[in-house]
Design a protein around this motif. Structure first.
Motif, PDB file in Angstrom:
ATOM      1  N   GLU A 409       0.839  -1.195   0.000  1.00  0.00           N
ATOM      2  CA  GLU A 409       0.000   0.000   0.000  1.00  0.00           C
ATOM      3  C   GLU A 409       0.878   1.251   0.000  1.00  0.00           C
ATOM      4  OE1 GLU A 409      -3.490   0.124   2.640  1.00  0.00           O
ATOM      5  OE2 GLU A 409      -2.987  -1.951   3.167  1.00  0.00           O
ATOM      6  N   GLY A 410       0.617   2.137  -0.947  1.00  0.00           N
ATOM      7  CA  GLY A 410       1.342   3.401  -1.013  1.00  0.00           C
ATOM      8  C   GLY A 410       2.650   3.358  -1.763  1.00  0.00           C
ATOM      9  N   VAL A 411       3.187   2.159  -2.050  1.00  0.00           N
ATOM     10  CA  VAL A 411       4.474   2.062  -2.746  1.00  0.00           C
ATOM     11  C   VAL A 411       4.376   2.671  -4.145  1.00  0.00           C
ATOM     12  CG1 VAL A 411       6.188   0.477  -3.713  1.00  0.00           C
ATOM     13  CG2 VAL A 411       5.241   0.060  -1.436  1.00  0.00           C
ATOM     14  N   GLY A 412       3.321   2.306  -4.877  1.00  0.00           N
ATOM     15  CA  GLY A 412       3.174   2.801  -6.243  1.00  0.00           C
ATOM     16  C   GLY A 412       2.958   4.299  -6.290  1.00  0.00           C
ATOM     17  N   ASP A 413       2.033   4.812  -5.497  1.00  0.00           N
ATOM     18  CA  ASP A 413       1.738   6.246  -5.517  1.00  0.00           C
ATOM     19  C   ASP A 413       2.943   7.075  -5.113  1.00  0.00           C
ATOM     20  OD1 ASP A 413      -0.906   6.091  -6.390  1.00  0.00           O
ATOM     21  OD2 ASP A 413      -1.684   5.768  -4.381  1.00  0.00           O
ATOM     22  N   ARG A 414       3.603   6.669  -4.029  1.00  0.00           N
ATOM     23  CA  ARG A 414       4.759   7.442  -3.554  1.00  0.00           C
ATOM     24  C   ARG A 414       5.864   7.460  -4.609  1.00  0.00           C
ATOM     25  NH1 ARG A 414       6.636   9.101   1.484  1.00  0.00           N
ATOM     26  NH2 ARG A 414       8.552  10.305   1.149  1.00  0.00           N
ATOM     27  N   THR A 415       6.105   6.326  -5.248  1.00  0.00           N
ATOM     28  CA  THR A 415       7.157   6.251  -6.259  1.00  0.00           C
ATOM     29  C   THR A 415       6.846   7.130  -7.462  1.00  0.00           C
ATOM     30  OG1 THR A 415       7.734   3.991  -5.595  1.00  0.00           O
ATOM     31  CG2 THR A 415       8.393   4.685  -7.809  1.00  0.00           C
ATOM     32  N   ILE A 416       5.603   7.068  -7.938  1.00  0.00           N
ATOM     33  CA  ILE A 416       5.222   7.876  -9.106  1.00  0.00           C
ATOM     34  C   ILE A 416       5.329   9.362  -8.796  1.00  0.00           C
ATOM     35  CG2 ILE A 416       3.321   8.477 -10.660  1.00  0.00           C
ATOM     36  CD1 ILE A 416       2.341   5.564 -10.322  1.00  0.00           C
ATOM     37  N   ARG A 417       4.858   9.771  -7.622  1.00  0.00           N
ATOM     38  CA  ARG A 417       4.936  11.190  -7.250  1.00  0.00           C
ATOM     39  C   ARG A 417       6.387  11.654  -7.159  1.00  0.00           C
ATOM     40  NH1 ARG A 417       0.644   9.858  -3.488  1.00  0.00           N
ATOM     41  NH2 ARG A 417      -1.332  10.740  -4.232  1.00  0.00           N
ATOM     42  N   ASP A 418       7.232  10.831  -6.548  1.00  0.00           N
ATOM     43  CA  ASP A 418       8.646  11.203  -6.425  1.00  0.00           C
ATOM     44  C   ASP A 418       9.292  11.382  -7.796  1.00  0.00           C
ATOM     45  OD1 ASP A 418       8.449  11.143  -3.704  1.00  0.00           O
ATOM     46  OD2 ASP A 418       9.650   9.330  -3.403  1.00  0.00           O
ATOM     47  N   ILE A 419       9.026  10.440  -8.701  1.00  0.00           N
ATOM     48  CA  ILE A 419       9.672  10.477 -10.014  1.00  0.00           C
ATOM     49  C   ILE A 419       9.126  11.624 -10.866  1.00  0.00           C
ATOM     50  CG2 ILE A 419       9.956   9.216 -12.198  1.00  0.00           C
ATOM     51  CD1 ILE A 419      10.112   6.644 -10.531  1.00  0.00           C
ATOM     52  N   CYS A 420       7.815  11.799 -10.867  1.00  0.00           N
ATOM     53  CA  CYS A 420       7.222  12.891 -11.659  1.00  0.00           C
ATOM     54  C   CYS A 420       7.700  14.255 -11.166  1.00  0.00           C
ATOM     55  CB  CYS A 420       5.696  12.822 -11.597  1.00  0.00           C
ATOM     56  SG  CYS A 420       4.977  11.429 -12.507  1.00  0.00           S
TER      57      CYS A 420
END
Length: 483
Positions: A409-420
């Motif tokens: 939970e939260g791994v995908g969203d946090r990663t995408i936000r960081d990279i974008c």
């Protein structure tokens, strides 16, 4: 889903008829299962299920652990052979394992180590709506002993692990996995305290995710003690700790995922998490593969095989263009092959989604980082834009399974936000799909976004459209490889 299972007792036919005969003297068994002892019958001590329990279809529980027979290969020799096989002086394999742990945890409290071997771990998790059961459960034998120094909080964590968390570390959660997670891991933990601390830490983290009361300071203390003990065990390389080291390398992938959910977690933590996954392979190399088998933990290291030839035809066109645009003067030119190899594994996730979501797809998503080439991990940790973009696409798939796997939970969203937020505007066109995935509502909408088909009713229907692009994709790959 087929999965490597524990070595089982020989298959038995219907119980043979037993003619009357006088009782014969026999040597008393002192290490039989609890059921046979309670019934005062001789146990053949077959593991994980003895003959008597198999015939009676009863749960077979042993109190005393079966001591593993460790490989005669010394730790130093095993590690040396692993290191000497490295083809690059800058690769992870050429560095000491303790150095990897320290370098990956400079900004966090947990170890970060990671990826690919001929057989590797399978650690998906229980769906959220099935995480807690109010039904009465059988008291595990592991709860009947009380280690020195254990207190009420420890027992609470051990109880939750033995009744809930141990069954949430696999999408399969069959009897073999439950036996390993609930029995073998706890028994190895009784001999290697750092593993017991990891078990306590995982259970307390699971409880916190379910909004159940547990002292957060105690939970953090478990994580810190686990890491310190793990580092020390790696440095000492005591063969008696090898099974615990193997198990701990798996638990760390879940424990370290908490950094994605912490508001002040490290920026681009996904790069450290890659190293956590890399540690699984490094530990396997340290203890040797025969030890994995002898420890009884082998089935935890299963992962679905990948047909990289077929999966290459499912790589999104924009990502092929991202890599095919690399020129000899580009700083990424020497990493081109690593990019292409990594995209093939990403393509395997697209291939699964096209054919329709399944438990095998979920397992592949969760274990996907164990496949990635070491050179790609090196490049990603340099924060190269193309590597970060590819990781953002992997992150969209983590969003697909986060409802099944509580520690994702939260791994995908946090990663995408960081990279974008990290990449400049010149790269934003390649991030349209991951950014759109942030606002997806439900798995069906997310699947449509990933496959870039808003009219899609089912991923299965998209297969025919992909087939139409197969030849074109193969041409792109062929043209690129000819450069």
């Amino acid at each position: 889903m087929a999965e490597t299972s524990l070595v089982k007792a020989p298959e038995l036919d219907s119980p043979p008829t037993r003619p009357y005969h006088a009782k014969r003297p026999h040597k008393k068994s002192r290490s039989g299962c609890q059921n046979c002892k309670a019934r005062k019958v001789k146990c053949d001590e077959s593991r994980p299920v003895c003959r008597s329990c198999k015939l009676r279809k009863a749960e077979c529980v042993y109190v005393l652990p079966q001591k593993p027979h460790h490989s005669p290969v010394t730790a130093s020799a095993s590690w040396h052979s692993s290191s000497s096989s490295s083809s690059s002086s800058s690769s992870f394999e050429s560095r000491p394992l303790t150095h990897l742990i320290k370098s990956a945890t400079s900004s966090t409290n947990l170890a970060s180590i990671s990826s690919a071997s001929s057989f590797l771990f399978s650690s998906p998790i229980l769906p959220l709506d099935e995480r807690v059961s109010d039904q009465t459960v059988t008291i595990p034998a592991e709860l009947l002993w009380c280690p020195i120094g254990i207190d009420k909080a420890d027992m609470k964590a051990l109880w939750f692990y033995s009744t809930q968390t141990c069954g949430s570390f696999s999408t399969v959660a069959d009897d073999g996995h439950k036996y390993i997670m609930r029995s073998l891991l706890v028994r190895y933990g009784s001999e290697s305290p750092f593993l017991l601390d990891s078990i306590f830490a995982l259970a307390s983290l699971h409880m916190q995710r379910l909004n159940q009361r547990f002292d957060p300071k105690r939970a953090l203390a478990y994580r810190v003690k686990s890491l310190a003990g793990y580092r020390k065990a790696i440095e000492e390389a005591n063969p008696g700790d090898f099974p615990a080291l193997l198990a701990n390398s798996l638990l760390l992938t879940a424990l370290s995922s908490e950094n994605f959910r912490e508001p002040d977690g490290a920026h681009l933590y996904i790069l450290d998490w890659l190293v956590v996954w890399k540690g699984i392979t490094l530990v396997i190399d340290l203890v040797s593969k025969p030890t994995v088998v002898e420890s009884g933990l082998k089935s935890l290291f299963y992962r679905p095989p990948t047909d990289v030839v077929k999966s290459a035809t499912f790589i999104p066109r924009q990502l092929l263009l991202l890599v095919s645009s690399i020129t000899p003067s580009d700083p990424d030119y020497s990493y081109s092959e690593a990019y292409i190899e990594t995209l093939k594994y990403l393509g395997s996730l697209y291939m699964d989604l096209v054919q329709g979501p399944s438990s095998m797809m979920s397992l592949r998503i969760i274990t996907i980082f164990t496949f990635l080439p070491t050179k790609f991990i090196d490049v990603a940790r340099m924060s190269r834009p193309r590597a970060l973009i590819i990781l953002a696409y992997f992150a969209t798939f983590f969003k697909l399974v986060q409802r099944e796997v509580w520690w994702l939970e939260g791994v995908g969203d946090r990663t995408i936000r960081d990279i974008c937020g990290h990449l400049d505007l010149e790269w934003q066109d390649f991030l349209q799909v991951p950014c759109a995935a942030l606002d997806a509502q439900g798995r069906k909408q997310l699947s449509k976004i990933i496959l870039e088909d808003t009219e899609l009713d089912s991923p299965q229907n998209y297969f025919l459209e992909y087939e139409a692009h197969v030849d074109q994709t193969q041409d792109l790959l062929r043209d690129y490889c000819s450069h």
